[in-house]
Design a protein around this motif. Sequence first.
Motif, PDB file in Angstrom:
ATOM      1  N   ASN A 415     -21.174  33.431 -11.356  1.00 48.23           N
ATOM      2  CA  ASN A 415     -20.155  33.258 -10.320  1.00 48.23           C
ATOM      3  C   ASN A 415     -20.307  31.919  -9.601  1.00 48.23           C
ATOM      4  O   ASN A 415     -19.320  31.250  -9.297  1.00 48.23           O
ATOM      5  CB  ASN A 415     -20.230  34.408  -9.317  1.00 48.23           C
ATOM      6  N   THR A 448     -17.984  40.281 -12.385  1.00 50.29           N
ATOM      7  CA  THR A 448     -16.684  40.675 -11.837  1.00 50.29           C
ATOM      8  C   THR A 448     -16.809  41.658 -10.682  1.00 50.29           C
ATOM      9  O   THR A 448     -15.879  41.796  -9.885  1.00 50.29           O
ATOM     10  CB  THR A 448     -15.800  41.320 -12.921  1.00 50.29           C
ATOM     11  N   GLN A 449     -17.949  42.332 -10.585  1.00 52.97           N
ATOM     12  CA  GLN A 449     -18.121  43.353  -9.548  1.00 52.97           C
ATOM     13  C   GLN A 449     -18.820  42.819  -8.311  1.00 52.97           C
ATOM     14  O   GLN A 449     -19.087  43.580  -7.365  1.00 52.97           O
ATOM     15  CB  GLN A 449     -18.922  44.531 -10.122  1.00 52.97           C
ATOM     16  N   GLY A 453     -15.151  38.816  -7.344  1.00 51.33           N
ATOM     17  CA  GLY A 453     -15.020  38.636  -8.782  1.00 51.33           C
ATOM     18  C   GLY A 453     -15.432  37.235  -9.200  1.00 51.33           C
ATOM     19  O   GLY A 453     -15.990  36.465  -8.417  1.00 51.33           O
ATOM     20  N   ILE A 454     -15.170  36.889 -10.459  1.00 48.97           N
ATOM     21  CA  ILE A 454     -15.586  35.581 -10.985  1.00 48.97           C
ATOM     22  C   ILE A 454     -14.620  34.518 -10.461  1.00 48.97           C
ATOM     23  O   ILE A 454     -13.432  34.543 -10.791  1.00 48.97           O
ATOM     24  CB  ILE A 454     -15.590  35.582 -12.526  1.00 48.97           C
ATOM     25  N   ILE A 460     -10.599  37.023 -19.519  1.00 48.84           N
ATOM     26  CA  ILE A 460     -11.940  37.461 -19.907  1.00 48.84           C
ATOM     27  C   ILE A 460     -11.896  37.899 -21.367  1.00 48.84           C
ATOM     28  O   ILE A 460     -11.003  38.653 -21.775  1.00 48.84           O
ATOM     29  CB  ILE A 460     -12.430  38.616 -19.014  1.00 48.84           C
ATOM     30  N   LEU A 476     -11.965  44.850 -14.007  1.00 51.01           N
ATOM     31  CA  LEU A 476     -12.600  43.529 -14.130  1.00 51.01           C
ATOM     32  C   LEU A 476     -11.930  42.477 -13.254  1.00 51.01           C
ATOM     33  O   LEU A 476     -12.398  41.341 -13.188  1.00 51.01           O
ATOM     34  CB  LEU A 476     -12.597  43.077 -15.592  1.00 51.01           C
ATOM     35  N   GLY A 477     -10.835  42.821 -12.608  1.00 52.66           N
ATOM     36  CA  GLY A 477     -10.285  41.971 -11.556  1.00 52.66           C
ATOM     37  C   GLY A 477      -9.315  40.895 -11.973  1.00 52.66           C
ATOM     38  O   GLY A 477      -8.855  40.131 -11.116  1.00 52.66           O
ATOM     39  N   VAL A 478      -8.968  40.813 -13.255  1.00 42.87           N
ATOM     40  CA  VAL A 478      -8.012  39.782 -13.689  1.00 42.87           C
ATOM     41  C   VAL A 478      -6.722  40.398 -14.229  1.00 42.87           C
ATOM     42  O   VAL A 478      -5.827  39.666 -14.681  1.00 42.87           O
ATOM     43  CB  VAL A 478      -8.634  38.852 -14.760  1.00 42.87           C
TER      44      VAL A 478
END
Length: 597
Positions: A415, A448-449, A453-454, A460, A476-478
């Motif tokens: 990150n 991601t957690q 997130g990243i 991803i 995973l946030g994307v």
Amino acid sequence: MTPALTWAQLRDLKCAELEGAADGWGKSSNRADAARDRIEQQLLTGLRDTQEGEAAQAAVRRLRQLGRNFQYVYTECGLLRTTLNSLAHEMKTQQRALKDALDDAAALKFTVHADGSVTYPAGGEGLVDGAPLRGGTAASSGSPGLTPPSGLVAPNPNAGKAQDIADRVSGAVRAAAEIDWRYAGILRRLKAEDGLKVPDSTWKDAAGDAAEVRDAAGAYLKDAIPRDASPARRRDWWAGLTQEQREEYLAVYPDQIGNLDGIPALVRDAANRDNLSLLIGKLEGRDDDKSVTQLAGLREIDRQLGAAAKPGEPPMFLLGISDEGNGRAIVSYGNPDTSKNVAAYVPGLNTSLDKGFADGDLKRARDTAIGARYYDPSSAAIAWLGYDAPQLVDGFSSLAVAGDGRAMAGGERLNEFTAGLAATNEHSDPHLTAIGHSYGSRTVGAATQQGDGIPGVDDIVLVGSPGVGVDRAEDLGVGREHVFVGSAENDVVTKMPAKQQVAAGAMVAMSGPLTYVVGDIADQGDDDLWFGKDPASAAFGARRFNVDDGPGLVGGVGASIGAHSQYFDPVRDPSSANSIALISAGRAEKVKSEEYR
């Protein structure tokens, strides 16, 4: 130690002359650096492009040796510059302390003698007759604050003030004498060996020189490096330095600057190439397994950096290098600051800084960059070994990848790295892709957690994954439509059963051969893997792309996990490699989907 230095000598010391000498060494360092750049960027390139044969090859070897010599001159002259500047910096601190004491003495009309003693006048009132109490002379008995009070208080109020001044004068002189002695030793050891060549043994000495100067220059340079700041603040810190300050940091702290996320890629590359030589010198001659293994990896990276890029291949940028843990290496193919599309590949199980990484993992990033640049020339791909991946101990069946700890630690570092990419990229909206292979997919999942997130990542890619720590792609946030999975039918890592299932089959795993054990515990017929839902399953909900089945677990040469290692290879698995390239180039809409498991 009784200092030979007097307070008058300390007062009259012209630190500007030390700084002037430092500037001279700095100019020599810069000239050597410019000469090295001319050799590497102009002469070698021109020679390789226009000449062939043994004579040309001999000339290339001679020029590379000359470039190496100039690099050594650059390093040593830079160390001399910083040593002299750091000496001046520390001496000026003691000069200020001395000046403050002398100014206080003058304001009180005290006399400071050549030996540092302080004469004070009569003052106060006698208890009997009220007459002023006689003056006297105070001399320091040691460093300030080290002499305990006797319990007897001198009646003249000037006595205590004089004692304080005497102690401060003595303390400044003693500290300056220690500084002088310490830096004299460093300067005596900063000397080159005779001869025109710079062998590995000389670089070993240079590594020792650099370590000594770094320790000495802590207060002058190192303490100002914003290691705990965000990548964006580090970028701004670097931008706010003068050219002279940048040159000193690069000369003395290439290890710090080269591995600092938020510093521009060109700067990190220059710093890490210098640090690479120092690391090779540091490990040269050691016979422990870790040093021998890492030295082989460092040498191969050094060889590739020095080799001419083949037509169509993007240039290499060394964004990180270190012997920390199992080793660190971050190599970009293409400039990640000027490229619109940047992909970071995170390797997994059994990856460390060794020749295998330098040969194999770097090739994966290079192949990805070449493929992505076919679709968009403004693309770069990075091999990111910024954490300690799990290592096999007793072979595949040991399940050495079982823990989450390394993924969590690696995710935090990933990150920070991607935040640095986002901070230094010149595009207003760069397209970033995180690619996790094997245990590296678990590391990407862990990243991601954490926090939000990243940072900056849009897509991803998960290949050869034993699970990512979450059960749904949207976690995973994307967005699930931006999560892509490649999973070969014969890749046993993608069929690692859930931990509960392994526990039930533990006795089998302890007794059977590799082929029997894997077949027995992996084929459970559900979507649960070691680290959560199978990313290639419908339950997970990612976009699965087509990949080759890969070689079977049992082939003509015995047990094999070859299917786990070919996702990036444009020859062995062109469909998978092309899909990864398309996603990395921001052309994910062209990726061909495959049915879920």
